[in-house]
Design an enzyme around this catalytic site. Structure first.
Site, PDB file in Angstrom:
ATOM      1  N   ASP A 339      31.095  -5.790  23.811  1.00 25.08           N
ATOM      2  CA  ASP A 339      32.138  -5.569  22.894  1.00 25.08           C
ATOM      3  C   ASP A 339      32.046  -4.066  22.447  1.00 25.08           C
ATOM      4  OD1 ASP A 339      34.414  -5.844  20.988  1.00 25.08           O
ATOM      5  OD2 ASP A 339      32.767  -5.863  19.606  1.00 25.08           O
ATOM      6  N   ASP A 538      29.703  -8.731  18.210  1.00 25.40           N
ATOM      7  CA  ASP A 538      29.326  -8.727  16.842  1.00 25.40           C
ATOM      8  C   ASP A 538      30.561  -9.275  15.829  1.00 25.40           C
ATOM      9  OD1 ASP A 538      30.977  -6.650  17.085  1.00 25.40           O
ATOM     10  OD2 ASP A 538      29.812  -5.477  15.283  1.00 25.40           O
ATOM     11  N   ASP A 542      34.710 -12.304  18.407  1.00 21.01           N
ATOM     12  CA  ASP A 542      34.030 -12.154  19.961  1.00 21.01           C
ATOM     13  C   ASP A 542      33.459 -13.798  19.871  1.00 21.01           C
ATOM     14  OD1 ASP A 542      34.108  -9.587  20.434  1.00 21.01           O
ATOM     15  OD2 ASP A 542      32.772  -8.889  18.974  1.00 21.01           O
TER      16      ASP A 542
END
Length: 676
Positions: A339, A538, A542
């Site tokens: 990410d 995080d 996600d």
């Protein structure tokens, strides 16, 4: 497990003290076979029941696994010891040895390992509970001409809802009136608040900024984005297949072979047993020796011991590994998806550029802009003021401050009129921004957010704010590439910004503008390509992707939901933890394979000897006592080798790859790897 530990301890103490220090160290009643039988029988029948029930069921269905190994070994040792205790006259005096302590220790240790593993898995439900905790509890709705506060579950589609500054938005809705910057980071993962006006949509569980807005409820209950994320996390966790253990694969061939050898040994010696030794005694002792030397104590310890050491080393390195499956699977990864925001980047906007117009001093420009922005709560303004302070600048207090929603701010600083914001803000007062446009476009192409400034009605320069890459992101990504993994960046941000960050850190594949609910689909698409995928993230958005990946790795500085949904948590928040986790997994798996070798080599050598292969030639016969010694040596070898894993250590990150250089090129080969 507790019952097994309490009942086994006195028997183990008695046997070990007798063997090490002699009979004088142990009271005779502790060595009494009937007492040991009374203590270990509950361990065999009660503590070992979860193992025996599965082990015998597997054997009955012509299968074999670790439970079958443990069941056969402990049953053989217990049955032989029971025979020695109840009917010692049936056996020669030299073979009247009991193995109750082996039964208790094996069953107790196996259950201890399973207990620790079960507790590690028990936290998976916390991800769902944390997601549910994000929801607003109440909503302020207009009904029958009055405003009332009701539980969020009672909000209906079409209700008009008033959301005050700082409140959570209760449901997915459309803005009817008002304007405000909404912090959507808890759902989208992006740090920049999004300005919402009439006709825009807002997402439930996000936080309203400084403005008051009125919205019309569009999706409620199970239809909201948050509810969909919760549902996807549940589905991904439920569908994740367990990892096939190496020991189970070995046992599928090992158990039937041991049974066949034991039966054949009994049959041969019972038929052709040499005189004067009783044929039945020789056949029984030899068959029992085969089963005891093949006892799966070492094989049962081969995997969990290495896993325990590996997870302990991980904890020392700031890596929390939720389960043995995650540690085992990490060594198979060939693709790592990162990410962008908060993982590759810092997740916080910072001032990156100050470009003053001709005739304007950069420090003076930044001082004036910081003074004007100081009263603003917008993240871009805070980034500019923080950057100015970092450069050691000071400024007077601005007067006449006014925030223009969605455009910027205007204020008077030292008697000078200062405007800071978008080109629209400057255009509204007829300031020509054509000289600033090329510079702003270039900064934007680098993935930065340009902020235009004007002083006393003239364009003064452009400042840029961006969410910059973490200091070690490029080096960590280079290390992952050197390990043979393909690195992919995934983000909900626009393609231009994502490509700019990817270029900075050396990533060639980018999945941009991916909505939160689609991130898990992108992970599954990679898995459909035959890849073993690790996901690093995080944010709440996600969580479904972390759960869907073969191994989910959460940045420890991120949200609790992401951490709970992941298999591995990187406490430091640094991508170097991903490199360490994969290296540790590979080292642990090598250690496990070595343990399996030590666990089986004794069987490969000892089983033929126990079966009597050397008896016809040299009269060498392996008694059950020596078989137990060989079994202990096998376990000692496994324990010693697993302890060697404690010498494993992290290695410094290499320098990042040069642009255009592919992983594996000779000029960028990694240093020789550590033997561990």
């Amino acid at each position: 497990m507790a019952v097994g530990a309490v009942l086994t301890l006195p028997v183990l103490f008695a046997v070990m003290a007798h063997e090490l220090f002699g009979a004088d160290w142990v009271p005779d009643w502790l060595l009494n076979h009937w007492l040991q039988l009374a203590l270990i029988t509950p361990v065999m029948l009660y503590t070992g029941w979860p193992i025996h029930s599965t082990g015998w069921l597997t054997l009955r269905h012509r299968g074999a696994d670790m439970n079958s190994l443990i069941t056969l070994g402990t049953t053989a040792a217990y049955a032989y010891s029971l025979l020695v205790t109840v009917a010692p006259a049936l056996l020669p005096s030299e073979v009247r040895e009991v193995y109750f302590e082996a039964v208790g220790v094996i069953l107790t240790l196996i259950l201890l390992g399973r207990l620790l593993e079960a507790r590690a898995k028990a936290g998976t439900g916390e991800a769902i509970r944390a997601l549910l905790g994000l929801r607003a509890r109440t909503a302020r709705v207009f009904r029958d001409g009055t405003e009332r506060e009701i539980p969020v579950d009672e909000v209906l589609v079409g209700d008009e809802v008033v959301i005050r500054p700082g409140e959570k938005i209760p449901v997915d809705a459309e803005v009817l009136s008002g304007s405000s910057a909404v912090d959507e980071s808890m759902v989208t993962g992006e740090p920049m608040p999004v300005t919402k006006r009439d006709g825009d949509t807002v997402i439930g569980a996000t936080v309203n900024g400084t403005g008051s807005i009125r919205v019309r409820a569009g999706k409620v209950g199970a239809d909201t984005v948050l509810a969909q994320i919760i549902r996807m996390v549940q589905q991904a966790q439920a569908s994740k297949a367990p990892v096939q253990r190496l020991a189970d694969a070995v046992s599928a061939y090992f158990v039937p072979a041991v049974i066949a050898i034991a039966v054949a040994t009994f049959a041969v010696w019972f038929t052709v047993g040499p005189a004067p030794a009783p044929a039945l005694t020789l056949a029984l002792v030899s068959a029992v020796a085969v089963l005891i030397i093949a006892c799966p104590c070492a094989l049962g310890l081969a995997t969990p011991l290495s896993v325990m050491v590996g997870t302990g080393k991980g904890a020392q390195a700031g890596i929390l590994i939720r389960s043995a499956e995650a540690l085992e699977t990490a060594h198979k990864l060939d693709t790592v998806v990162l990410d962008k925001t908060g993982t590759v980047t810092a997740g916080k906007p910072v001032l990156t550029d100050v470009q003053a117009s001709e005739g304007v001093d950069e420090s003076d420009l930044l001082r004036l802009v910081a003074s004007a922005e100081e009263a603003s709560e917008h993240p871009l303004a805070q980034a500019i003021t923080a950057g100015a302070r970092h450069r050691g600048l000071t400024w007077p207090t601005a007067t006449g401050f006014d925030s223009v929603t969605g455009k910027g701010v205007q204020a008077t600083v030292d008697g000078r009129a200062v405007l800071v914001g978008t080109a629209r803000l400057l255009g509204d007062v007829d300031i020509d921004t054509s000289a600033l446009t090329p510079l702003a476009a270039r900064l934007a192409s680098d993935g930065k957010t340009p902020v235009l400034a004007a002083v006393d009605g003239r364009p003064a320069g452009v400042l840029a704010v961006a969410d910059t890459a973490k200091d070690d992101s490029a080096a960590a990504i280079a290390a992952l590439q050197r390990l043979g993994l393909e690195v992919v960046i995934i983000t909900g941000d626009n393609a231009r910004t994502a490509a700019a960050i990817a270029a900075q850190v050396g990533v060639g594949r980018v999945l941009a503008e991916v909505l939160p609910e689609h991130k898990a689909e992108e992970i599954r698409r990679l898995q459909w390509e035959g890849r073993t995928v690790g996901m690093v993230g995080d944010g709440i958005n996600d969580a479904p992707a972390l759960a869907a990946a073969d191994v989910g790795l959460a940045i420890g500085t991120g949200t609790d939901v992401a951490i709970e949904a992941a298999d591995i948590t990187l406490i430091s928040g640094s991508l170097s933890g991903v490199v360490t986790a994969i290296r540790l997994s590979r080292a642990t798996m090598r250690n496990i394979r070595q343990n399996l070798f030590f666990a089986l080599i004794y069987n490969a050598v000892g089983v033929p000897v126990a079966a009597g292969a050397l008896y016809p030639l040299w009269g060498i016969h392996l008694s059950p006592i020596l078989a137990a010694v060989a079994m202990a040596l096998s376990s000692l070898s496994v324990v010693t080798n697993a302890s060697r894993l404690r010498r494993w250590h992290t290695t410094p990150l290499p320098s990042a790859l040069k642009p255009g250089v592919r992983p594996g090129d000779a000029s960028h080969q990694a240093a020789p790897p550590s033997p561990w």
